[in-house]
Scaffold this motif. Structure first.
Motif, PDB file in Angstrom:
ATOM      1  N   THR A 129       0.657  -1.158   0.190  1.00 51.15           N
ATOM      2  CA  THR A 129      -0.671  -0.029   0.431  1.00 51.15           C
ATOM      3  C   THR A 129       0.584   1.416   0.429  1.00 51.15           C
ATOM      4  N   SER A 130       1.965   1.434   1.006  1.00 47.98           N
ATOM      5  CA  SER A 130       2.947   2.006   0.751  1.00 47.98           C
ATOM      6  C   SER A 130       3.410   2.706  -0.744  1.00 47.98           C
ATOM      7  N   LYS A 131       3.951   1.658  -1.486  1.00 48.28           N
ATOM      8  CA  LYS A 131       4.215   1.379  -2.400  1.00 48.28           C
ATOM      9  C   LYS A 131       3.482   2.646  -2.888  1.00 48.28           C
ATOM     10  N   LEU A 132       2.066   1.464  -3.353  1.00 47.71           N
ATOM     11  CA  LEU A 132       1.226   2.329  -4.639  1.00 47.71           C
ATOM     12  C   LEU A 132       0.916   3.747  -3.817  1.00 47.71           C
ATOM     13  N   PHE A 133       1.011   4.220  -2.725  1.00 46.92           N
ATOM     14  CA  PHE A 133       0.518   5.876  -2.875  1.00 46.92           C
ATOM     15  C   PHE A 133       2.092   6.556  -3.150  1.00 46.92           C
ATOM     16  N   ASP A 134       3.579   5.918  -2.688  1.00 48.88           N
ATOM     17  CA  ASP A 134       4.968   5.925  -2.936  1.00 48.88           C
ATOM     18  C   ASP A 134       4.552   6.239  -4.620  1.00 48.88           C
ATOM     19  N   GLU A 135       4.170   5.615  -5.090  1.00 48.43           N
ATOM     20  CA  GLU A 135       3.940   5.549  -7.142  1.00 48.43           C
ATOM     21  C   GLU A 135       3.371   6.956  -7.855  1.00 48.43           C
ATOM     22  N   ILE A 136       2.185   6.595  -6.797  1.00 45.47           N
ATOM     23  CA  ILE A 136       1.414   8.272  -7.279  1.00 45.47           C
ATOM     24  C   ILE A 136       2.118   9.411  -7.188  1.00 45.47           C
ATOM     25  N   HIS A 137       2.862   9.651  -5.853  1.00 46.69           N
ATOM     26  CA  HIS A 137       2.617  11.011  -5.739  1.00 46.69           C
ATOM     27  C   HIS A 137       4.215  10.949  -7.125  1.00 46.69           C
ATOM     28  N   TRP A 138       4.830   9.977  -7.189  1.00 49.75           N
ATOM     29  CA  TRP A 138       5.975   9.724  -7.870  1.00 49.75           C
ATOM     30  C   TRP A 138       5.426  10.269  -9.179  1.00 49.75           C
ATOM     31  N   ILE A 139       4.365   9.969  -9.494  1.00 47.77           N
ATOM     32  CA  ILE A 139       4.007  10.277 -10.924  1.00 47.77           C
ATOM     33  C   ILE A 139       3.652  11.147 -11.291  1.00 47.77           C
ATOM     34  N   ILE A 140       2.835  12.001  -9.925  1.00 49.20           N
ATOM     35  CA  ILE A 140       2.571  13.798 -10.238  1.00 49.20           C
ATOM     36  C   ILE A 140       3.399  14.244 -10.008  1.00 49.20           C
ATOM     37  N   VAL A 141       4.067  13.937  -9.359  1.00 53.05           N
ATOM     38  CA  VAL A 141       5.644  14.675  -9.724  1.00 53.05           C
ATOM     39  C   VAL A 141       6.064  15.193 -10.791  1.00 53.05           C
ATOM     40  N   GLN A 142       6.687  13.340 -11.675  1.00 56.08           N
ATOM     41  CA  GLN A 142       6.857  13.027 -12.887  1.00 56.08           C
ATOM     42  C   GLN A 142       6.146  13.841 -14.027  1.00 56.08           C
ATOM     43  N   SER A 143       5.103  13.941 -13.991  1.00 58.42           N
ATOM     44  CA  SER A 143       4.651  14.352 -15.484  1.00 58.42           C
ATOM     45  C   SER A 143       4.646  16.304 -15.114  1.00 58.42           C
ATOM     46  N   LEU A 144       4.471  16.651 -13.787  1.00 57.54           N
ATOM     47  CA  LEU A 144       4.802  18.258 -13.782  1.00 57.54           C
ATOM     48  C   LEU A 144       6.326  18.299 -14.121  1.00 57.54           C
ATOM     49  N   LYS A 145       7.437  17.513 -13.737  1.00 55.79           N
ATOM     50  CA  LYS A 145       8.773  17.954 -14.275  1.00 55.79           C
ATOM     51  C   LYS A 145       9.180  17.867 -15.576  1.00 55.79           C
ATOM     52  N   ALA A 146       8.130  16.955 -16.559  1.00 58.26           N
ATOM     53  CA  ALA A 146       7.843  16.854 -17.748  1.00 58.26           C
ATOM     54  C   ALA A 146       7.466  18.058 -18.679  1.00 58.26           C
ATOM     55  N   VAL A 147       7.140  18.536 -17.720  1.00 61.52           N
ATOM     56  CA  VAL A 147       5.966  19.972 -18.567  1.00 61.52           C
ATOM     57  C   VAL A 147       6.714  21.347 -18.537  1.00 61.52           C
ATOM     58  N   ALA A 148       7.592  20.989 -17.123  1.00 64.38           N
ATOM     59  CA  ALA A 148       8.146  22.612 -16.270  1.00 64.38           C
ATOM     60  C   ALA A 148       8.861  23.061 -17.582  1.00 64.38           C
ATOM     61  N   PRO A 149       9.854  22.582 -18.253  1.00 65.99           N
ATOM     62  CA  PRO A 149      10.601  22.665 -19.038  1.00 65.99           C
ATOM     63  C   PRO A 149       9.679  23.425 -20.360  1.00 65.99           C
TER      64      PRO A 149
ATOM     65  N   ILE B 226      -6.190   2.610 -10.599  1.00 63.39           N
ATOM     66  CA  ILE B 226      -5.323   2.101 -10.526  1.00 63.39           C
ATOM     67  C   ILE B 226      -4.834   0.382 -11.409  1.00 63.39           C
ATOM     68  N   ASP B 227      -4.411  -0.630 -11.158  1.00 58.48           N
ATOM     69  CA  ASP B 227      -4.492  -1.894 -12.244  1.00 58.48           C
ATOM     70  C   ASP B 227      -4.185  -2.744 -10.898  1.00 58.48           C
ATOM     71  N   ASP B 228      -5.311  -3.988 -11.038  1.00 56.31           N
ATOM     72  CA  ASP B 228      -4.964  -5.134  -9.909  1.00 56.31           C
ATOM     73  C   ASP B 228      -3.818  -5.590  -9.626  1.00 56.31           C
ATOM     74  N   LYS B 229      -3.022  -4.824 -10.178  1.00 52.58           N
ATOM     75  CA  LYS B 229      -1.670  -5.104  -9.905  1.00 52.58           C
ATOM     76  C   LYS B 229      -0.932  -4.066  -8.742  1.00 52.58           C
ATOM     77  N   LEU B 230      -2.098  -3.186  -8.533  1.00 49.83           N
ATOM     78  CA  LEU B 230      -1.957  -2.122  -7.850  1.00 49.83           C
ATOM     79  C   LEU B 230      -0.611  -1.452  -8.452  1.00 49.83           C
ATOM     80  N   LYS B 231      -0.389  -1.258 -10.186  1.00 49.98           N
ATOM     81  CA  LYS B 231      -0.429  -0.160 -10.281  1.00 49.98           C
ATOM     82  C   LYS B 231      -0.442   1.293 -10.686  1.00 49.98           C
ATOM     83  N   PRO B 232      -0.406   2.497 -10.211  1.00 47.24           N
ATOM     84  CA  PRO B 232      -1.196   2.944 -10.754  1.00 47.24           C
ATOM     85  C   PRO B 232      -1.130   3.195 -12.404  1.00 47.24           C
ATOM     86  N   TRP B 233      -2.053   4.586 -12.748  1.00 49.35           N
ATOM     87  CA  TRP B 233      -2.182   5.020 -14.338  1.00 49.35           C
ATOM     88  C   TRP B 233      -2.204   6.317 -13.980  1.00 49.35           C
ATOM     89  N   LEU B 234      -1.802   7.197 -14.998  1.00 46.45           N
ATOM     90  CA  LEU B 234      -2.156   8.728 -15.189  1.00 46.45           C
ATOM     91  C   LEU B 234      -3.262   8.343 -15.699  1.00 46.45           C
TER      92      LEU B 234
END
Lengths: 437, 526
Positions: free
Chosen positions: A292-312, A330-338
């Motif tokens: 569960t912690s891994k899932l939420f960490d990944e969710i925060h990660w993808i949000i930050v990466q998406s912002l970093k991607a458009v920042a330039p 979230i898929d059934d393997k607990l992977k989040p998708w943006l």
């Protein structure tokens, strides 16, 4: 009688110190927040300090023709080219570009696995632009012909115009070679993206849901963003089935409330919405704390990466801030998708709880971007004190991240926000500093 | 000494008798036979060797857990010549009251049945059976017309019965004194006071670490949480019910809770259990019962509208419909003051050979019953396991909340405990509320009957239910109810009507349960 002009002058003097606001979105959660601060409503032709505008208006404000210049005491709630993040096709383009750049510079973030899939940056479902990438899409489609794809118009929201396909014939008219194509290539309005449909979503109680998370960005360079702790899950009212006969049933597949609320089973008390804290409790109880912690960490990660991607490419205008509505599945393997990012998350309230949540969201947002509720000065350092965050927590602060790393150990106790460091070091054993810069 | 010994051997004999009919017995037998192949088992020391084998392989632990499970519901020591009714409920007037309450409920059910011309039970035609089987996982979307059904009773009806309960042997005189009980319950049962509660709930004390307090984000996890989790994992590895029960008094980590509760309740999901559940499901498919509609209505009225539990609506039907048909539940009536209602095959009224228990499990659901199951859905997503856990929770705890008995965890004692605590330790508040016609029990009764389900936030509720399991007692519900009143005392002192008092106490969803309990028990000046 002679006192009257004195009183009038005094009123004007008092009003001069108050923030003057304008909005073209007539929503009570906004207006109540402005009024409770004692701010003064004005029209857009007058001197205003704070303008909460719709996305149509922002286009006019920053368009080359109008030559609008914002002064230092004016702030608006959108970045001029927010569509780099909030249009489905541009978001994908920017993320693809960002990944390629990282790969070129040999960054460990761009590492791939044996199948050529990015290990850390594969968070957007395979997507193609139509009609531009039609042939690429067909090639991909033929590799797994039993897969389902979702067609989304680039410029629309609230689930409008979305449909699912599982046969090439269903999207014939986007084929460039098609003789029956009535498609006009210049018109942006007809542009679609087609993404691989996630047909194995995590189900709870047999129902599909997605996550709506609110993210506030006060500046892109340096990147400073906040995540609202009270996000929610939106559940479909009908049981999920990947069966092909139900592809047309939008109640099964699309979680947008705008669609669900017309279903027979829509409930007006809870509105099919579940707090993210419930999701966390459920997953921890049934799947364990680590995943569960891994899932939420990944969710925060993808949000930050998406912002970093458009920042330039983002126009980091100092008069701007933006509150985005992130949609994640979230898929059934607990992977989040943006899935997508919304520039104008709905401020309509579907239930009483909803109204309270959105009211507090705006309240906390205003506390951060308009410090002390006073007339703004867009030259300020955009670093609000911790006490005003309310239900927001710092998701990523580029300045702090580049400062001393020792701070982060202390902050890691605050639940989630500094996030994926834990995930990254679990994966790669490398030090925290490199992954976050 | 001799008396104790013979008591003990009687208890042992009874438990052995109980366990002989269980799965565990046949499993142990099979294991014993299989162990004869092992080299370390010698004919000369057969008994000792097999015992040793059981110890090493963990079977002794399983037996220990089973015995422990039986002991937890074992009726309090009584006279060896006591008839079975005394095991259900020793006090005659209580038995009589429960009997007449049951008659009322059954009458209400029968009249609804006649009014609506719906049979209590009927066999489903094959087409309907097929349809139900297809829709098994989404019965929530079925919208049968339930407008004519009403719940058989609601908690407030039950409260009225309890208020009118009297012990015919007790005369407290007309003169009011400081000893007069000012609350609604006028029964002389012994309840604990705060010093006794402090002794009983010693692990909730200020100097003991608690989940629900010492795991908040401001407290570094090294101080308590990490070690507590480690111990929890060890307890699970040992598979020891008694240790788990002791451990959980300090709360259970979210990730371990599902397993810990299963261990304490002695639930293991054997293939036989899954098969049993499937059999119950088949019963549901084949026969339709009137109580099914009551269950539907209850779920639609309560859980479907609940912010936390609406997601699990379909699981609730899958559990409760099977529960109604589970005749193994009948065995708990041996220690429940209630008795299962009897119904007669049409036309054979009064003839014992044609009597059946209705519903098959003997439990008629009331308004809010489905809320006993709802919180469990956060822990178990596999229907047969969810079912087993709920059934065990019901026959160990929840049945006491809606039957009239003198048991210390029975609802009557809980009400009395609540009122006594309030009157003794918050007399000004109690008196004020009474004066404005807002007897506190009228507000807190519904919380206790539902074990706070649907009133507290789920994570807080689970922390509370941890302690119910840990102390094998429901008294904590009464203590929490009093603690809530204590917490909101300032606002309550200012209200002037029952409606206003209800409003002050309408929303408990922001309450943190453990600090409230700790302050009330250990930090209030007594």
């Amino acid at each position: 009688m002679w006192a009257l002009p004195v009183v009038l002058r005094q009123c004007l003097w008092i009003m001069a110190g108050k923030v003057k606001w304008v909005t073209d979105i007539e929503k009570s959660v906004l207006i109540n927040n402005f009024e409770k601060r004692g701010w003064v409503q004005v029209t857009e032709n007058e001197d205003w300090n704070f303008y909460w505008m719709s996305v149509q208006t922002i286009r006019n404000v920053f368009s080359v023709e109008t030559g609008y210049r914002l002064s230092d005491d004016q702030i608006v709630n959108h970045f001029p080219n927010h569509y780099e993040l909030t249009r489905k096709d541009l978001m994908v383009k920017n993320i693809k570009r960002y990944r390629k750049e990282l790969e070129k510079e040999g960054s460990p973030l761009a590492e791939k696995d044996e199948n050529g899939k990015y290990l850390y940056l594969d968070f957007v479902p395979v997507t193609y632009m139509l009609p531009a990438d039609y042939n690429l899409f067909v090639e991909e489609f033929r590799k797994s012909p039993s897969s389902t794809w979702i067609m989304k118009p680039c410029g629309k929201a609230q689930g409008k115009g979305i449909f699912l396909i599982n046969k090439l014939s269903q999207i014939k008219k986007w084929s460039r070679d098609s003789k029956t194509s009535s498609f006009v290539s210049q018109s942006n309005k007809e542009a679609y993206v087609i993404s691989l449909y996630i047909n194995n979503p995590l189900l709870i109680g047999g129902r599909k849901f997605d996550l709506r998370l609110y993210v506030l960005v006060s500046t892109y360079r340096p990147l400073r963003c906040y995540m609202y702790k009270l996000g929610f899950c939106r559940f479909c009212t009908v049981k999920y089935t990947p069966s092909t006969s139900e592809l047309d049933n939008m109640f099964v597949h699309l979680t947008n409330v705008a669609i669900q609320k017309h279903g027979d089973d829509y409930n007006h008390i809870h509105g099919g919405k579940w707090m993210v804290s419930n999701l966390r409790l459920y997953l921890e109880s049934t799947r364990g704390k680590e995943v569960t912690s891994k899932l939420f960490d990944e969710i925060h990660w993808i949000i930050v990466q998406s912002l970093k991607a458009v920042a330039p490419v983002m126009n980091n205008d100092k008069h701007c801030f933006e509150c985005y509505g992130y949609d994640i599945i979230i898929d059934d393997k607990l992977k989040p998708w943006l899935i997508e990012v919304n520039a104008s998350p709905s401020l309509t309230s579907s239930t009483a709880n909803d109204r309270i949540l959105k009211y507090n969201l705006i309240n906390d947002t205003l506390n951060i971007v308009v410090p002390n509720g006073e007339i703004p000065d867009c030259k300020w350092n955009k670093s609000p004190p911790k006490e005003v965050l309310g239900n927001y927590e710092i998701l990523y602060d580029e300045e702090l991240a580049q400062g001393d790393g020792a701070d982060r150990e202390l902050r890691s106790r605050q639940g989630q926000s500094q996030g994926p460091r834990a995930g990254r070091s679990r994966d790669s054993g490398r030090t925290v500093l490199t992954t976050w810069k | 000494m001799l008396q104790e010994e013979s008591d003990l051997s009687l208890i042992i004999a009874q438990i052995v008798q109980k366990l002989k009919g269980s799965n565990l017995y046949s499993q142990l037998e099979r294991q014993a036979w299989a162990s004869l192949q092992r080299p370390e088992i010698k004919l000369e020391s057969l008994k000792e060797d097999i015992k040793e084998f059981f110890k090493i392989s963990g079977w002794e632990k399983k037996l220990q857990n089973a015995v422990y499970g039986e002991l937890s519901v074992f009726p309090l020591p009584s006279h060896p010549a006591a008839p079975p009714e005394h095991l259900k409920e020793p006090l005659v007037y209580m038995r009589k009251a429960q009997g007449s309450w049951e008659k009322r409920i059954l009458k209400s059910l029968n009249s609804m049945c006649t009014e609506l011309s719906i049979p209590l039970a009927r066999k489903r035609p094959v087409g309907e059976q097929k349809e139900l089987l297809n829709k098994w996982n989404e019965m929530g979307t079925d919208e049968p017309d339930l407008s004519l059904f009403r719940p058989v009773y609601a908690p407030k009806d039950f409260l009225e019965v309890l208020i009118n309960l009297r012990n015919p042997n007790y005369e407290n005189g007309d003169s009011l004194s400081f000893r007069t009980h000012l609350g609604l319950i006028q029964i002389p049962l012994k309840v604990k006071d705060i010093p006794e509660l402090k002794e009983c709930f010693v692990e909730l004390g200020l100097n003991t670490g608690q989940l629900g307090i010492d795991d908040s984000t401001q407290v570094p996890p090294e101080l308590f949480e990490n070690e507590h989790v480690r111990i929890g994992q060890k307890v699970l590895a040992e598979q020891d019910s008694a240790a788990a029960q002791q451990y959980i008094r300090q709360g259970s980590p979210t990730a371990l809770r599902a397993e810990l509760w299963a261990l304490i309740l002695n639930i293991s999901s054997e293939p036989e259990d899954v098969l049993y559940y499937e059999q119950l499901k088949t019963n549901v498919i084949q026969h339709d019962l009137l109580v099914d509609s009551l269950i539907y209505k209850d779920v639609k009225l309560t859980a479907s509208n609940d912010d936390y539990y609406f997601v699990f609506e379909d699981y609730l039907y899958q559990v409760l419909l099977c529960f109604s048909r589970d005749t193994s539940v009948l065995s708990h009536f041996a220690y429940n003051s209630a008795s299962p209602p009897k119904s007669y095959i049409r036309g054979k009224l009064g003839l014992e050979e044609y009597a059946v228990f209705y519903p098959p499990n003997g439990v008629i659901p009331f308004h809010g019953f489905s809320m006993y199951v709802a919180p469990l859905c956060f822990l178990y997503h596999e229907p047969s396991k969810l079912y087993q856990i709920f059934r065990e929770m019901y026959v160990r705890f929840f049945f006491r909340l809606h039957s009239i008995s003198s048991h210390p965890s029975g609802i009557v004692s809980l009400c009395l405990l609540f009122e006594t605590l309030l009157q003794t330790y918050l007399p000004q508040l109690f008196y004020h509320l009474r004066e404005i016609g807002a007897q506190p029990l009228r507000i807190s009764f519904k919380w206790m009957v539902r074990a706070f389900s649907g009133y507290l936030a789920t994570d807080q509720l689970l922390l509370l239910w941890d302690r119910i399991l840990g102390y094998n007692s429901l008294e904590i519900l009464a203590v929490l109810a009093a603690a809530v009143f204590a917490f909101r005392a300032v606002n309550l002192m200012e209200v002037t009507s029952l409606a206003a008092a209800e409003a002050v106490l309408a929303d408990l969803s922001t309450l943190k349960v453990m600090p409230l309990l700790q302050i009330f028990l250990f930090a209030t000046v007594t």
